[in-house]
Design a protein around this motif. Structure first.
Motif, PDB file in Angstrom:
ATOM      1  N   ASP A  71     -16.963 -43.295  33.900  1.00  0.00           N
ATOM      2  CA  ASP A  71     -15.687 -42.872  33.303  1.00  0.00           C
ATOM      3  C   ASP A  71     -14.981 -44.043  32.631  1.00  0.00           C
ATOM      4  N   ILE A  72     -14.917 -45.167  33.331  1.00  0.00           N
ATOM      5  CA  ILE A  72     -14.254 -46.346  32.762  1.00  0.00           C
ATOM      6  C   ILE A  72     -15.188 -47.544  32.888  1.00  0.00           C
ATOM      7  N   SER A  73     -15.467 -48.184  31.772  1.00  0.00           N
ATOM      8  CA  SER A  73     -16.213 -49.437  31.803  1.00  0.00           C
ATOM      9  C   SER A  73     -15.291 -50.576  31.397  1.00  0.00           C
ATOM     10  N   LEU A  74     -15.238 -51.593  32.267  1.00  0.00           N
ATOM     11  CA  LEU A  74     -14.535 -52.821  31.902  1.00  0.00           C
ATOM     12  C   LEU A  74     -15.601 -53.814  31.456  1.00  0.00           C
ATOM     13  N   VAL A  75     -15.434 -54.370  30.276  1.00  0.00           N
ATOM     14  CA  VAL A  75     -16.464 -55.258  29.745  1.00  0.00           C
ATOM     15  C   VAL A  75     -15.895 -56.655  29.544  1.00  0.00           C
ATOM     16  N   GLU A  76     -16.541 -57.619  30.216  1.00  0.00           N
ATOM     17  CA  GLU A  76     -16.171 -59.023  30.079  1.00  0.00           C
ATOM     18  C   GLU A  76     -17.242 -59.730  29.260  1.00  0.00           C
ATOM     19  N   GLY A  77     -16.859 -60.692  28.453  1.00  0.00           N
ATOM     20  CA  GLY A  77     -17.825 -61.534  27.761  1.00  0.00           C
ATOM     21  C   GLY A  77     -18.063 -61.137  26.316  1.00  0.00           C
ATOM     22  N   SER A  78     -18.691 -62.064  25.596  1.00  0.00           N
ATOM     23  CA  SER A  78     -18.938 -61.848  24.168  1.00  0.00           C
ATOM     24  C   SER A  78     -20.418 -61.570  23.934  1.00  0.00           C
ATOM     25  N   ILE A  79     -20.725 -61.111  22.733  1.00  0.00           N
ATOM     26  CA  ILE A  79     -22.108 -60.813  22.352  1.00  0.00           C
ATOM     27  C   ILE A  79     -22.698 -62.061  21.698  1.00  0.00           C
ATOM     28  N   THR A  80     -23.731 -62.603  22.335  1.00  0.00           N
ATOM     29  CA  THR A  80     -24.306 -63.851  21.804  1.00  0.00           C
ATOM     30  C   THR A  80     -25.817 -63.777  21.608  1.00  0.00           C
ATOM     31  N   THR A  81     -26.481 -62.735  22.110  1.00  0.00           N
ATOM     32  CA  THR A  81     -27.936 -62.650  21.980  1.00  0.00           C
ATOM     33  C   THR A  81     -28.341 -61.274  21.462  1.00  0.00           C
ATOM     34  N   PRO A  82     -29.518 -61.147  20.897  1.00  0.00           N
ATOM     35  CA  PRO A  82     -30.001 -59.821  20.475  1.00  0.00           C
ATOM     36  C   PRO A  82     -30.032 -58.847  21.660  1.00  0.00           C
ATOM     37  N   GLY A  83     -30.374 -59.348  22.852  1.00  0.00           N
ATOM     38  CA  GLY A  83     -30.405 -58.499  24.042  1.00  0.00           C
ATOM     39  C   GLY A  83     -29.014 -57.951  24.368  1.00  0.00           C
ATOM     40  N   ASP A  84     -27.966 -58.815  24.221  1.00  0.00           N
ATOM     41  CA  ASP A  84     -26.580 -58.372  24.447  1.00  0.00           C
ATOM     42  C   ASP A  84     -26.249 -57.181  23.554  1.00  0.00           C
ATOM     43  N   ARG A  85     -26.716 -57.283  22.311  1.00  0.00           N
ATOM     44  CA  ARG A  85     -26.377 -56.275  21.320  1.00  0.00           C
ATOM     45  C   ARG A  85     -26.932 -54.912  21.719  1.00  0.00           C
ATOM     46  N   GLU A  86     -28.145 -54.938  22.249  1.00  0.00           N
ATOM     47  CA  GLU A  86     -28.748 -53.671  22.699  1.00  0.00           C
ATOM     48  C   GLU A  86     -28.036 -53.149  23.941  1.00  0.00           C
ATOM     49  N   ARG A  87     -27.733 -54.083  24.867  1.00  0.00           N
ATOM     50  CA  ARG A  87     -27.144 -53.668  26.140  1.00  0.00           C
ATOM     51  C   ARG A  87     -25.744 -53.068  25.922  1.00  0.00           C
ATOM     52  N   ILE A  88     -24.948 -53.660  25.033  1.00  0.00           N
ATOM     53  CA  ILE A  88     -23.586 -53.127  24.837  1.00  0.00           C
ATOM     54  C   ILE A  88     -23.651 -51.737  24.204  1.00  0.00           C
ATOM     55  N   ALA A  89     -24.668 -51.505  23.353  1.00  0.00           N
ATOM     56  CA  ALA A  89     -24.811 -50.165  22.763  1.00  0.00           C
ATOM     57  C   ALA A  89     -25.119 -49.152  23.857  1.00  0.00           C
ATOM     58  N   GLU A  90     -25.967 -49.541  24.811  1.00  0.00           N
ATOM     59  CA  GLU A  90     -26.291 -48.633  25.927  1.00  0.00           C
ATOM     60  C   GLU A  90     -25.064 -48.377  26.795  1.00  0.00           C
ATOM     61  N   ILE A  91     -24.310 -49.434  27.047  1.00  0.00           N
ATOM     62  CA  ILE A  91     -23.114 -49.292  27.898  1.00  0.00           C
ATOM     63  C   ILE A  91     -22.103 -48.371  27.211  1.00  0.00           C
ATOM     64  N   ARG A  92     -21.947 -48.554  25.912  1.00  0.00           N
ATOM     65  CA  ARG A  92     -21.029 -47.671  25.157  1.00  0.00           C
ATOM     66  C   ARG A  92     -21.478 -46.213  25.293  1.00  0.00           C
ATOM     67  N   GLN A  93     -22.763 -45.981  25.151  1.00  0.00           N
ATOM     68  CA  GLN A  93     -23.330 -44.629  25.278  1.00  0.00           C
ATOM     69  C   GLN A  93     -23.016 -44.023  26.635  1.00  0.00           C
ATOM     70  N   ALA A  94     -23.020 -44.871  27.673  1.00  0.00           N
ATOM     71  CA  ALA A  94     -22.893 -44.377  29.045  1.00  0.00           C
ATOM     72  C   ALA A  94     -21.437 -44.341  29.517  1.00  0.00           C
TER      73      ALA A  94
END
Lengths: 274, 379
Positions: A71-94
């Motif tokens: 329901d609520i995701s708190l996200v800390e940190g910046s996007i610095t790697t290609p892996g981060d970019r994929e992971r944040i897209a998944e987190i947004r989806q979820a």
């Protein structure tokens, strides 16, 4: 969310309507964990928070985890790697609601100092095996990659503001973080203006409030950890700093900390909308 | 020469040596809940609650200019030999934060509990004429309309005001060109003129109310005419040292909404809101609701707002004063111009706080002077 964007409408957790505790997840990207620790520092309120939500994912605090969606995701940190970019897209989806916490997540953090520098040059100096390093050229805020529902600024975030926002989100209450300067909070709390009264360089006039004027309250200049306020007139403050003997290099150093990229963008954009 | 008088032409004068002074402050501490006066905090003269007569700032002079404030020590143990600090009576009578209500959920119903009025009685020591006049201006904004603010009235009713004539105005002061000062003119219980003879600091006092006269009779003796004459000269000479002025036709800046100066000042203005916060008559507020984590209570607070905030002009979700130029213009034309339409007077009392506490030193008197100049015609 970039300066000037309109906030999207909040997508409230339906779990609230159904009488079930909403799930809360806390995610980490490139960061120091200080904002996550701020959550744990809300000692007096922590039990009340735990009463209202099911903590589904929070490795800093608990090893247990529950699969999404959240329901609520708190996200800390910046996007610095290609892996981060994929992971944040998944987190947004979820996630129904995605709230970024802290200067890294909202502005790229102090690690954005590397933006524009030669990555290959310094990885070759720092690491024995630079070929292991797979990073993006820039450290960027979460909002550069996915839609963010709400931003909590600060390095670290303000615990009171976090609890207030969580309480609002959990109760379908209006959420309205400050958009005005730290000066507004100095005057409200009675802190003396260090810029006017002691010629101490202070970023308060161009920095978004929300900290309760923490540093000026201790007779120190604001170092801008909450990032730029709405349409900050960075050039105007730079001119005043020069007038009190702070040269451009020193002002650059003041601006080049936790929100370096955001202040640079703001200065380039100019202060006032036409 | 102008001879300040008390209420209704009361020409009685009292004299307070340091013993009588201490007696006056202690009497006030007995009579009211809080005594507030100028004290030093972080190098700045602030209006703060006193816990003892010794808390008052002693031997402090200040140097104020656009965007600059420095308080330094002086060899004289004076208490009021400085200009206005950042705090006016507004911070007391119309504070930065006022509780409005608490809503509680009880047995499936919502119960609204209005915040009780603040009935604390307060004596404020060291109030200058600009702030006496500002209190009246502010009072008109808050209580003269069809919906008077009860919380303002409750705080105002509890005031005992000990005013001080200005004998050393700050360089940013321009009260005399707004129709006031430097002598305390109206709305005080007691008005003092501070006199310093080497280490001996003493006061000539007049009463502005029956309560003030009673207090003075209790703690002090009548003043000798010679010392009264000295006090009058000290006050009269203060008027001559003010360099900044606001012209009588300042309100006509409303007639030049497209003047190029608005865009020029916006290049310097940080839209930080310091000017509106320190202005003794800027009264705008916002309402902030906060809900508890369990969703059982919600509290509403009224907080100071500023027309320099973009969100301040958000109607229907969208701000209509997007540019800093439009916000600066809104502030200054309201203060000096449209305030007349609303309240039949100017909103500026010439205290100069917006000049001193502007972090980039924007000078209202300079801006008005420039706006009243016809624009150069493009070649």
């Amino acid at each position: 969310m970039r300066i000037g964007d309109r906030r999207p409408a909040i997508d409230w957790p339906t779990a609230i309507e159904q009488g079930a505790p909403p799930t809360l997840a806390v995610w980490k990207f490139a960061s120091c964990d200080g904002c996550q620790l701020t959550i744990l520092d809300c000692e007096d309120q922590l039990l009340a928070i735990a009463d209202r939500v099911r903590i589904a994912y929070f490795p800093e605090a608990t090893s247990g985890s529950v699969d999404g969606p959240y329901d609520i995701s708190l996200v800390e940190g910046s996007i610095t790697t290609p892996g981060d970019r994929e992971r944040i897209a998944e987190i947004r989806q979820a996630s129904r609601l995605l709230v970024t916490i802290g200067a890294c997540a909202t502005a790229g953090g102090i690690q954005a100092l590397r933006n524009g520098a030669d990555i290959e040059e310094f990885t070759s100096i720092v690491y024995a095996q630079p070929s292991y390093i797979d990073v993006l050229a820039d450290s960027t805020p979460i909002s550069d990659h996915v839609t963010v529902d709400l931003e909590l600024r600060g390095c670290p975030i303000d615990p009171g503001q976090l609890v207030g926002v969580l309480a609002a989100l959990l109760n379908r209450h209006l959420v309205r973080p400050p958009t005005t300067s730290v000066c507004v909070e100095c005057k409200a709390t009675g802190a003396a203006c260090v810029l006017v009264a002691s010629a101490t360089p202070c970023l308060g006039p161009i920095t978004q409030g929300g900290c309760g004027a923490l540093c000026p309250g201790f007779d120190r200049g604001c170092y801008g950890c909450f990032g730029p306020k709405e349409h900050p007139n960075v050039t105007g403050l730079r001119r005043q700093f020069a007038a009190i003997g702070v040269d451009d290099d020193a002002t650059d150093r003041l601006l080049s900390t936790f929100n370096v990229a955001a202040f640079a963008d703001a200065e380039q954009a100019g202060g006032s909308e036409p | 020469m102008h001879h300040p008088t008390g209420a209704d032409g009361d020409t009685r004068r009292w004299h307070l040596d340091h013993i009588a002074w201490d007696r006056l402050v202690r009497q006030l501490m007995t009579d009211v809940d809080e005594v507030i006066g100028p004290v030093m905090r972080s190098g700045v003269v602030r209006l703060r609650r006193l816990t003892d007569v010794g808390d008052l700032a002693i031997g402090v002079v200040d140097a104020q200019d656009a965007g600059s404030y420095r308080a330094t020590g002086s060899s004289m143990p004076t208490r009021f030999d400085h200009g206005p600090g950042p705090d006016s009576l507004k911070a007391i009578v119309h504070p930065a934060e006022t509780p409005v209500w608490t809503i509680r959920r009880r047995d499936g119903e919502l119960r609204v509990e209005p915040a009780p009025p603040d009935t604390t009685t307060r004596a404020v020591i060291g109030v200058r004429d600009c702030d006496l006049r500002a209190l009246q201006v502010l009072e008109r904004t808050q209580t003269s309309g069809p919906h008077p603010d009860a919380s303002f009235a409750a705080r105002r009713d509890g005031f005992v005001i000990v005013a001080v004539d200005c004998t050393r105005p700050a360089a940013t002061c321009f009260c005399t060109s707004t129709g006031g000062g430097p002598a305390a003119s109206t709305g005080f219980d007691i008005a003092l003129t501070e006199l310093a003879d080497d280490a001996d600091v003493h006061y000539v006092a007049r009463a502005g109310s029956a309560r003030g006269a009673e207090l003075l009779d209790l703690v002090a003796n009548r003043a000798d005419p010679a010392v009264v004459a000295r006090a009058d000269i000290a006050v009269a000479s203060a008027a001559d040292v003010m360099v900044r002025t606001l012209p009588d036709h300042a309100r006509t800046i409303v007639d030049v909404p497209d003047h190029a100066r608005w865009a020029e000042v916006a290049e310097r203005c940080l839209a930080c809101g310091n000017c509106t916060a320190v202005c003794p008559t800027c009264f705008c507020t916002d309402l902030v609701d906060e809900v508890s984590l369990d969703g059982e209570t919600s509290t509403r607070r009224r907080t100071w707002d500023t027309c320099f905030s973009e969100q301040y002009s958000a109607l229907g979700g969208e701000p209509y004063r997007r540019s800093t130029a439009s916000r600066y213009r809104q502030w200054l034309t309201h203060k000096l111009g449209t305030w007349w339409d609303q309240f039949d007077e100017s909103g500026c009392v010439g205290c100069g706080r917006c000049i001193t506490w502007c972090p980039v030193g924007i000078d209202l008197t300079d801006e008005v002077a420039a706006l009243l100049q016809p624009e150069a015609v493009a070649p």
